[in-house]
Motif scaffolding. Structure first.
Motif, mmCIF file in Angstrom:
data_model
loop_
_atom_site.group_PDB
_atom_site.id
_atom_site.type_symbol
_atom_site.label_atom_id
_atom_site.label_comp_id
_atom_site.label_asym_id
_atom_site.label_seq_id
_atom_site.Cartn_x
_atom_site.Cartn_y
_atom_site.Cartn_z
ATOM 1 N N UNK A 181 -3.296 16.330 -6.636
ATOM 2 C CA UNK A 181 -3.794 17.206 -7.690
ATOM 3 C C UNK A 181 -2.941 17.216 -8.957
ATOM 4 N N UNK A 182 -1.643 17.024 -8.810
ATOM 5 C CA UNK A 182 -0.791 17.163 -9.994
ATOM 6 C C UNK A 182 -1.010 15.990 -10.954
ATOM 7 N N UNK A 183 -0.874 14.796 -10.422
ATOM 8 C CA UNK A 183 -1.066 13.603 -11.249
ATOM 9 C C UNK A 183 -2.254 12.837 -10.681
ATOM 10 N N UNK A 184 -3.437 13.151 -11.161
ATOM 11 C CA UNK A 184 -4.630 12.492 -10.602
ATOM 12 C C UNK A 184 -5.039 11.289 -11.430
ATOM 13 N N UNK A 185 -4.598 11.260 -12.699
ATOM 14 C CA UNK A 185 -4.973 10.119 -13.542
ATOM 15 C C UNK A 185 -4.140 8.927 -13.098
ATOM 16 N N UNK A 186 -4.778 7.775 -13.011
ATOM 17 C CA UNK A 186 -4.040 6.604 -12.529
ATOM 18 C C UNK A 186 -3.707 5.734 -13.729
ATOM 19 N N UNK A 187 -2.686 6.217 -14.507
ATOM 20 C CA UNK A 187 -2.288 5.541 -15.735
ATOM 21 C C UNK A 187 -1.597 4.212 -15.439
ATOM 22 N N UNK A 188 -1.025 4.154 -14.261
ATOM 23 C CA UNK A 188 -0.041 3.129 -13.961
ATOM 24 C C UNK A 188 -0.190 2.835 -12.475
ATOM 25 N N UNK A 208 -2.524 8.814 1.218
ATOM 26 C CA UNK A 208 -3.702 8.710 2.090
ATOM 27 C C UNK A 208 -3.305 8.050 3.409
ATOM 28 N N UNK A 209 -2.472 7.009 3.308
ATOM 29 C CA UNK A 209 -2.077 6.300 4.531
ATOM 30 C C UNK A 209 -1.199 7.195 5.407
ATOM 31 N N UNK A 210 -0.352 8.017 4.772
ATOM 32 C CA UNK A 210 0.514 8.902 5.563
ATOM 33 C C UNK A 210 -0.316 9.978 6.255
ATOM 34 N N UNK A 211 -1.280 10.564 5.515
ATOM 35 C CA UNK A 211 -2.128 11.589 6.129
ATOM 36 C C UNK A 211 -2.879 10.989 7.317
ATOM 37 N N UNK A 212 -3.407 9.790 7.136
ATOM 38 C CA UNK A 212 -4.141 9.136 8.220
ATOM 39 C C UNK A 212 -3.237 8.806 9.400
ATOM 40 N N UNK A 213 -2.062 8.301 9.095
ATOM 41 C CA UNK A 213 -1.145 7.870 10.157
ATOM 42 C C UNK A 213 -0.625 9.047 10.979
ATOM 43 N N UNK A 214 -0.316 10.141 10.286
ATOM 44 C CA UNK A 214 0.343 11.250 10.993
ATOM 45 C C UNK A 214 -0.594 12.414 11.334
ATOM 46 N N UNK A 215 -1.840 12.390 10.844
ATOM 47 C CA UNK A 215 -2.811 13.398 11.292
ATOM 48 C C UNK A 215 -3.000 14.591 10.380
ATOM 49 N N UNK A 216 -3.026 14.345 9.060
ATOM 50 C CA UNK A 216 -3.283 15.442 8.115
ATOM 51 C C UNK A 216 -4.621 15.218 7.413
ATOM 52 N N UNK A 217 -5.178 16.307 6.874
ATOM 53 C CA UNK A 217 -6.346 16.189 5.999
ATOM 54 C C UNK A 217 -5.877 15.571 4.689
ATOM 55 N N UNK A 218 -6.742 14.786 4.077
ATOM 56 C CA UNK A 218 -6.394 14.169 2.795
ATOM 57 C C UNK A 218 -7.441 14.514 1.755
ATOM 58 N N UNK A 219 -6.979 15.141 0.666
ATOM 59 C CA UNK A 219 -7.866 15.512 -0.428
ATOM 60 C C UNK A 219 -7.639 14.521 -1.565
ATOM 61 N N UNK A 220 -8.704 13.789 -1.899
ATOM 62 C CA UNK A 220 -8.547 12.671 -2.832
ATOM 63 C C UNK A 220 -8.262 13.150 -4.266
ATOM 64 N N UNK A 221 -7.648 12.280 -5.090
ATOM 65 C CA UNK A 221 -7.416 12.643 -6.487
ATOM 66 C C UNK A 221 -8.737 13.026 -7.153
ATOM 67 N N UNK A 222 -8.755 14.136 -7.827
ATOM 68 C CA UNK A 222 -9.978 14.596 -8.488
ATOM 69 C C UNK A 222 -10.714 15.652 -7.686
ATOM 70 N N UNK A 223 -10.315 15.839 -6.418
ATOM 71 C CA UNK A 223 -11.009 16.846 -5.589
ATOM 72 C C UNK A 223 -10.553 18.260 -5.918
#
Ligand code: SF4
Length: 647
Positions: free
Chosen positions: A64-71, A82-97
């Motif tokens: 949420x803090x830096x959602x623009x993908x300038x770089x 996203x990979x960490x949330x998936x690997x360790x079992x957390x919900x992942x809220x995508x940039x822009x959500x």
């Protein structure tokens, strides 16, 4: 003796200690929250500790803090998260959500639960009766691994609400009034528990505006009891079954009581550049406004933006004022769009933005130089908007909309002469935005960590030395914020997972030679006045000075989360009195005369500081047994590993 609501929830979760103010307690954590700028380190530390799976009921990673993908560095960070949330079992809220607090309250916050979050506004769901506390990333890491969270038992203060808000006065004005009265230090060491007959007049989202901004008072947390309003909100977000009634006992005893008569309130505004610099809007009226932004975790909900849309419907914003609306969640955007309100605002001249923190931390919509920006946010620290000499005012959405229409600060009550009615508070029948951007653990798309070139290593510190000596590398004033220590602007934010690079920016807003001088000195101290480290939870504000070799901080007082972060990264936080602070100059040679390691381990509280081999003063270390053990070992990571190994 009866219990406060806070004591009841803590009692339910207590694993160590007693609920006596000042005593260290260990509590079980039900939910954790982390966001993109603190989350990368949370997961790198999770990996470094050898932890394999999230143990809390809910863990959620928001972008949420830096959602623009300038770089590519931003995109690398998002992909890693996203990979960490998936690997360790957390919900992942995508940039822009949306902003973590908004998305969390819509989906997970629940009465009676405890939450730890690596964001300072984590207490937001206190408005739903959840006891939520902001902490450093590594505290969240450890809690997510299933260990208790340790904290000094705060004092519980009753904020008794009486009466009912008059037209045009809002929940934002309740918390601005408290800031006006109590200042940004007024809540330090306290949990603010809202009580009294005024509580039932406020909807749950209004309560969450208040609990969100309790952080600006320095409070550990803020909480409301639950009632029909709570139940109503949970039903509207589709989670009515999670309602439980929570009230303090009738004979609960509070450490203190503050009374606010809601019916006395009027529209208020925080002037530049502190959230407690509050006056009635009428006193600031007439100031030209070049930019208005409605949004943030404080006032970015559907029910915050609807009043703005109603006030602007069929009208046009001033030609001289850029008006931006950035909802707190995609759900709010989607609902406002489906109901036609986004089109109404666009027709009125609003620049409608994606759901992001963005401008709140100087990413996008930076004000023009030497101009006034009016925002519905929670913080207006100098420079936070992305320009050093900013003039940011904080206010309610209604005051912001009034300024957008008039091009100047205006008491919104005056708009009634132009036929603008008070919009009031209106909740939707159902919060029914789609959930496509919230990925549950069982829908995860990754099962291993993906680390691009910007994802660095977790920095580690050696065990504490016996001899601490070095230069006073920087002397600072009162109320130094974590924004001063590690700014959160775009050019710097992309290095949050790369401490080697990020540390080059340490305290650059105070002295741009500091990082180089600290690296060259390889050791030394920071000196500060009152409330050092106020503001965000970012542990980078301790991690980077540690990485540069800083050994300790001598300050008159420390903000709560930053103090914990100093222990977490092995920096010795010593308290000095005002005379000592005044006498020490930048560049002085400082030596702690005692054997510091032995003193820390043995429970010594007073240490002798020798300055320039000329004069001596006393510095105090207030620390629990656990904090002393962490300091001695070089921080929380080695301490946690030692605990896990049974050491
Ligand atoms: Fe985002 Fe600003 Fe809220 Fe922090 S205070 S979570 S940066 S909107």
């Amino acid at each position: 003796m009866g219990k406060t609501l806070t004591e009841k929830i803590l009692d339910d979760h207590l694993v160590e200690g007693e609920l006596t103010p000042g005593e260290e307690i260990g509590i079980e954590i039900d939910q954790v929250l982390t966001q993109d700028t603190t989350g990368t380190m949370v997961w790198l530390q999770f990996e470094a500790m050898g932890l394999e799976e999230v143990q809390t009921e809910i863990a959620a990673q928001y972008c949420d803090h830096q959602t623009y993908q300038f770089d590519f560095k931003n995109t690398d960070d998002h992909r890693f998260l996203r990979s960490a949330a998936g690997t360790f079992g957390a919900h992942f809220s995508r940039p822009g959500n949306g902003i973590c607090h908004n998305v969390h309250r819509e989906n997970f916050a629940a009465p009676g639960k405890t939450m730890l979050g690596s964001d300072s506004h984590t207490p937001t769901p206190g408005g739903l009766g959840e006891l939520a506390i902001g902490a450093g990333g590594i505290d969240v890491t450890v809690a997510m691994g299933g260990a208790p969270y340790y904290i000094e038992m705060p004092e519980v203060v009753s904020v008794r609400l009486e009466g009912e808000l008059p037209e045009w006065a809002t929940a934002k004005d309740v918390i601005l009034e408290l800031l006006r009265r109590l200042s940004v230090k007024g809540g330090v060491g306290k949990i603010l528990e809202y009580t009294g007959p005024g509580v039932e007049t406020l909807t749950a989202p209004e309560r969450m505006t208040i609990t969100n901004m309790g952080t600006e008072l320095g409070a550990t947390s803020s909480i409301f009891p639950t009632d029909e309003q709570t139940k109503d909100y949970l039903e509207r977000v589709g989670r009515g079954e999670e309602y439980v009634e929570l009230q303090p006992d009738d004979d609960a005893e509070y450490h203190d009581e503050i009374v606010v008569d809601l019916s006395d309130l009027e529209p208020l505004i925080a002037q530049p550049s502190m959230p407690d610099n509050v006056v009635p809007v009428s006193e600031a009226a007439g100031e030209d406004v070049e930019q208005v932004i409605v949004g943030s975790c404080t006032n970015g909900g559907y029910e915050d933006i609807l009043p703005v849309a109603k006030m602007l419907e069929g009208r046009e914003v001033s030609m001289e004022t850029e008006t931006i609306v950035a909802p707190g969640s995609k759900q709010a955007s989607e609902m406002l769009a489906r109901q036609g309100w986004v089109a109404e605002m666009m027709a009125a001249g609003v620049n409608f933005s994606e759901a992001t923190c963005g401008a709140c931390i100087g990413i996008g919509h930076v004000p023009a130089s030497d101009s006034v920006s009016l925002r519905t946010f929670n913080r207006n620290f100098e420079g936070r908007s992305g320009i050093e000499d900013d003039n940011v005012y904080l206010c309610s959405p209604e005051v912001a909309a009034a300024a957008a229409l008039k091009g100047e600060i205006v008491d919104p009550r005056e708009l009634e002469d132009d036929g603008v009615d008070a919009p009031g508070v209106e909740l939707p029948d159902q919060y029914d935005g789609s959930k496509t951007d919230l990925i549950a653990p069982d829908e995860a798309v990754d099962d291993e960590l993906i680390k691009g070139p910007n994802i660095g290593d977790v920095p580690l510190k050696d065990e504490l030395d016996s001899n601490l000596a070095g230069e006073a590398l920087l002397k600072m004033d009162d109320n130094i914020t974590t924004d001063h220590i590690i700014p959160a602007t775009q050019d710097i934010l992309m290095y949050r997972s790369n401490i080697d690079k990020l540390s080059e920016f340490t305290l650059s807003r105070v002295d741009d030679t500091f990082a180089q001088r600290a690296a060259d000195a390889d050791g030394g101290f920071l000196v500060a006045g009152e409330n050092y480290g106020q503001g965000s939870s970012r542990e980078h504000a301790a991690m980077c000075p540690m990485y540069l070799g800083i050994e300790g901080v001598l300050a008159q007082s420390f903000a709560r989360i930053h103090r914990a972060n100093l222990f977490n990264f092995g920096l010795v936080p010593l308290i000095i009195d005002e005379d000592t602070y005044e006498k020490i100059d930048q560049g002085d040679d400082i030596e702690i005369v005692d054997d510091v390691r032995e003193g820390v381990e043995s429970g010594q509280e007073e240490f002798t500081v020798r300055v320039n081999d000329d004069w001596e003063a006393t510095a105090t270390l207030n620390a629990s047994r656990r904090e002393r053990d962490m300091l001695s070992l070089g921080g929380k990571l080695p301490w946690t590993k030692q605990q896990a190994e049974g050491g």
